[in-house]
Design an enzyme around this catalytic site. Structure first.
Site, PDB file in Angstrom:
ATOM      1  N   LYS A  93       0.864  -1.263  -0.142  1.00  0.00           N
ATOM      2  CA  LYS A  93       0.007  -0.004   0.007  1.00  0.00           C
ATOM      3  C   LYS A  93       0.810   1.125   0.053  1.00  0.00           C
ATOM      4  O   LYS A  93       1.736   1.355   0.799  1.00  0.00           O
ATOM      5  CB  LYS A  93      -1.007   0.055   1.393  1.00  0.00           C
ATOM      6  N   GLN A 114       7.244   4.059   3.864  1.00  0.00           N
ATOM      7  CA  GLN A 114       5.910   3.670   3.790  1.00  0.00           C
ATOM      8  C   GLN A 114       5.633   2.353   4.736  1.00  0.00           C
ATOM      9  O   GLN A 114       4.692   2.157   5.224  1.00  0.00           O
ATOM     10  CB  GLN A 114       5.465   3.317   2.342  1.00  0.00           C
ATOM     11  N   LYS A 117       5.502   3.241   8.358  1.00  0.00           N
ATOM     12  CA  LYS A 117       4.417   4.317   8.613  1.00  0.00           C
ATOM     13  C   LYS A 117       3.170   3.315   8.447  1.00  0.00           C
ATOM     14  O   LYS A 117       2.256   3.667   9.355  1.00  0.00           O
ATOM     15  CB  LYS A 117       4.535   5.174   7.409  1.00  0.00           C
ATOM     16  N   LYS A 129       5.337   1.574  -3.285  1.00  0.00           N
ATOM     17  CA  LYS A 129       5.398   3.067  -3.708  1.00  0.00           C
ATOM     18  C   LYS A 129       5.610   2.712  -5.143  1.00  0.00           C
ATOM     19  O   LYS A 129       6.529   1.951  -5.508  1.00  0.00           O
ATOM     20  CB  LYS A 129       6.547   3.910  -3.048  1.00  0.00           C
ATOM     21  N   GLY A 168      -2.525   8.215  -4.389  1.00  0.00           N
ATOM     22  CA  GLY A 168      -1.851   9.512  -4.918  1.00  0.00           C
ATOM     23  C   GLY A 168      -0.407   9.915  -4.128  1.00  0.00           C
ATOM     24  O   GLY A 168      -0.304   9.350  -2.956  1.00  0.00           O
ATOM     25  N   ASP A 169       0.019  10.760  -4.597  1.00  0.00           N
ATOM     26  CA  ASP A 169       1.306  11.345  -3.818  1.00  0.00           C
ATOM     27  C   ASP A 169       1.541  12.477  -4.791  1.00  0.00           C
ATOM     28  O   ASP A 169       0.489  13.162  -5.618  1.00  0.00           O
ATOM     29  CB  ASP A 169       2.449  10.528  -3.808  1.00  0.00           C
ATOM     30  N   THR A 213      -4.304  13.628   5.135  1.00  0.00           N
ATOM     31  CA  THR A 213      -2.691  13.839   5.515  1.00  0.00           C
ATOM     32  C   THR A 213      -2.629  15.056   6.188  1.00  0.00           C
ATOM     33  O   THR A 213      -2.102  15.334   7.340  1.00  0.00           O
ATOM     34  CB  THR A 213      -1.990  13.855   4.245  1.00  0.00           C
ATOM     35  N   ASN A 244      -1.813  19.072  -1.896  1.00  0.00           N
ATOM     36  CA  ASN A 244      -2.980  18.463  -1.109  1.00  0.00           C
ATOM     37  C   ASN A 244      -2.570  18.542   0.230  1.00  0.00           C
ATOM     38  O   ASN A 244      -3.298  18.938   1.129  1.00  0.00           O
ATOM     39  CB  ASN A 244      -3.036  17.057  -1.764  1.00  0.00           C
ATOM     40  N   SER A 383      -6.963   6.005   3.774  1.00  0.00           N
ATOM     41  CA  SER A 383      -6.758   5.225   2.515  1.00  0.00           C
ATOM     42  C   SER A 383      -7.085   3.628   3.031  1.00  0.00           C
ATOM     43  O   SER A 383      -8.205   2.884   2.415  1.00  0.00           O
ATOM     44  CB  SER A 383      -5.526   4.962   1.667  1.00  0.00           C
TER      45      SER A 383
END
Ligand code: NDP
Ligand code: 2IT
Length: 451
Positions: A93, A114, A117, A129, A168-169, A213, A244, A383
């Protein structure tokens, strides 16, 4: 502190050798290994079975060609990546980044971060990622769509709601997720809503994911300030970026009574002593897709723009700094300036925005410092809530979803705080986050055999 323990040095050396030239990945691994000395001193069994070595090696790395046709009919080509880092806790993810600076080392650093996290979020998700060196700036909607369709034409075979779930990123928001989902659906002939997150509400998205976020980082910093008996009310805040994460950080800080006096993009920053006009910023960035200088022009009195070659947003005196643009955007020099100006807390909305020198400076000065892998975990956590709603074919209210997010952020804060204390470094959220994230991944991996 901030040294890799002798027992872990051979692991770091091997990572450096095996991933030559990948500076950001080296930086991310070094930072985690610096924290693990205290873990292996207490629990030496984590050194067995090449466990840490395996955690530093992605399970799978996919690199592919993305051909597409621009509006002039010319054929263009980019490179696509997906690094499936660790699936001990759940399907891979993590977001996808479209930016010309993207390379395998950057995607690997992001996938590595990630993994920890996502473990900290407490949700059943592994780490991954992806992205491309595609530059979306100045491209039409039609070009963006054709690029996204070509990207997914290779990616779809590696994805699935139980396999790998991108989001997204940088450079990937709601518009791109829509095009990517549309193509996934065509290629697979399945309405598999849980294969991507960050979807619009109209086709299976979650309320509060867009905000999550920035809101989450604000909740985290609020908890940190609470440990010193204070909060955002009346504080001057500087947020870097204007995408964002930055926009919804500004929104939440304002709702908590803080005053955001500066924000930025790659062209420069604006200082607005009256407080950023968020409606204007959203219109400029989300609707017109204009540069930061337009904000100062439209806002008029009290706001001014400074180009990025003339100064740094971190020169602006503030009580709280929330870097929300990109990696290594806040240098040691910036940190010293912020400290000189009396900064009290730093919450990383971006991934690894502070250089190691900056982190050290904040910690030595006793500034409350929240590392990205803890402070910005609200996005991926929400998410996971989107995946949960998709799996149960349900849709929660905004209030319900935000309440879950707030509880998750409080839990991450307390976990990092208490873990730092347990390992003899009270107040060190970097250590707390790295150790707590590591232990969750390591325990799952141990139980799954040699994987
Ligand atoms: P966006 O694309 O929405 O916004 C990115 C912002 O950062 C823009 O203002 C952009 O300016 C600026 N920026 C990007 N690259 C650079 C650069 N090389 N130099 C200077 N400024 C730059 O991305 P997000 O807001 O989604 O992401 C921001 C950060 O937060 C990233 O580090 C991302 O990994 C992280 N993050 C994002 C999450 C999410 O849910 N979206 C979750 C957790 C972390 P410009 O427009 O001029 O390029
Ligand atoms: O860095 C990140 O955590 C993100 N870009 C969000 C990932 C996600 O899957 O929501």
């Amino acid at each position: 502190m901030n040294q890799v323990d002798d027992k872990l040095l051979p692991i770091l050396d091997e990572v450096l050798r095996r991933n030559a030239g990948e500076a950001e990945f080296h930086q991310a691994v070094r930072e985690v290994l610096e924290s693990l000395g205290r873990v292996v001193a207490k629990h030496p069994h984590y050194l067995d079975h090449a466990l840490i070595e395996r955690i530093c090696e992605p399970e799978r790395q996919i690199i592919f060609r993305i051909p597409w046709v621009d509006d002039q009919g010319q054929v263009r080509m980019n490179r696509g990546f997906r690094v499936q880092f660790n699936s001990a806790l759940g399907p891979y993810k993590g977001g996808m980044r479209f930016h010309p600076s993207v390379n395998v080392g950057i995607i690997k650093f992001l996938g590595f971060e990630q993994t920890f996290k996502n473990a900290l979020s407490g949700m059943p998700i592994g780490g991954g990622k992806g992205g491309s060196d595609f530059d979306p700036k100045g491209r039409s909607d039609a070009e963006i769509m054709r690029f996204c369709q070509s990207f997914m034409t290779e990616m779809f075979r590696h994805l699935g709601e139980y396999t790998d779930v991108p989001a997204g990123d940088i450079g990937v928001g709601g518009r791109e997720i829509g095009f990517l989902f549309g193509q996934y659906k065509r290629l697979t002939n399945r309405y598999e809503a849980g294969v991507l997150t960050g979807k619009a509400l109209a086709y299976g998205g979650s309320r509060a994911r867009t905000e999550a976020t920035g809101y989450g980082n604000t909740y985290f910093v609020q908890s940190m300030l609470g440990t010193r008996g204070t909060d955002f009310d009346g504080k001057k805040v500087v947020v870097s970026g204007s995408g964002n994460v930055a926009i919804y950080t500004i929104e939440k800080v304002q709702s908590f009574g803080g005053k955001v006096i500066a924000c930025s993009d790659s062209s420069g920053y604006v200082v607005d002593e009256n407080g950023i006009d968020l409606a204007l910023l959203k219109e400029i960035k989300n609707v017109r897709r204009e540069r930061m200088s337009h904000y100062a022009k439209r806002r008029g009195d009290g706001a001014h723009f400074i180009a990025s070659d003339k100064g740094s947003v971190w020169d602006v005196p503030c009580d709280v700094a929330m870097p929300s643009a990109t990696q290594n955007e806040l240098s040691g020099k910036d940190a010293r300036k912020l400290i000189e100006n009396g900064v009290m807390a730093v919450g990383e909305g971006a991934n690894m925005p502070s250089t190691p020198e900056a982190v050290r400076a904040f910690q030595e000065a006793g500034v409350l410092f929240a590392p990205g892998k803890a402070a910005n975990a609200g996005g991926v956590a929400t998410s996971a809530l989107e995946m949960q709603q998709n799996a149960s074919r349900d849709s929660w209210t905004f209030a319900q979803t935000e309440a879950r997010l707030a509880a998750i952020m409080r839990d991450i804060h307390d976990t990092c705080h208490d873990t730092a204390e347990e390992y003899g470094a009270p107040g060190n959220y970097v250590l707390g986050a790295n150790i707590a994230g590591f232990v969750r991944v390591a325990e799952a991996m141990r139980m799954l055999g040699v994987i």
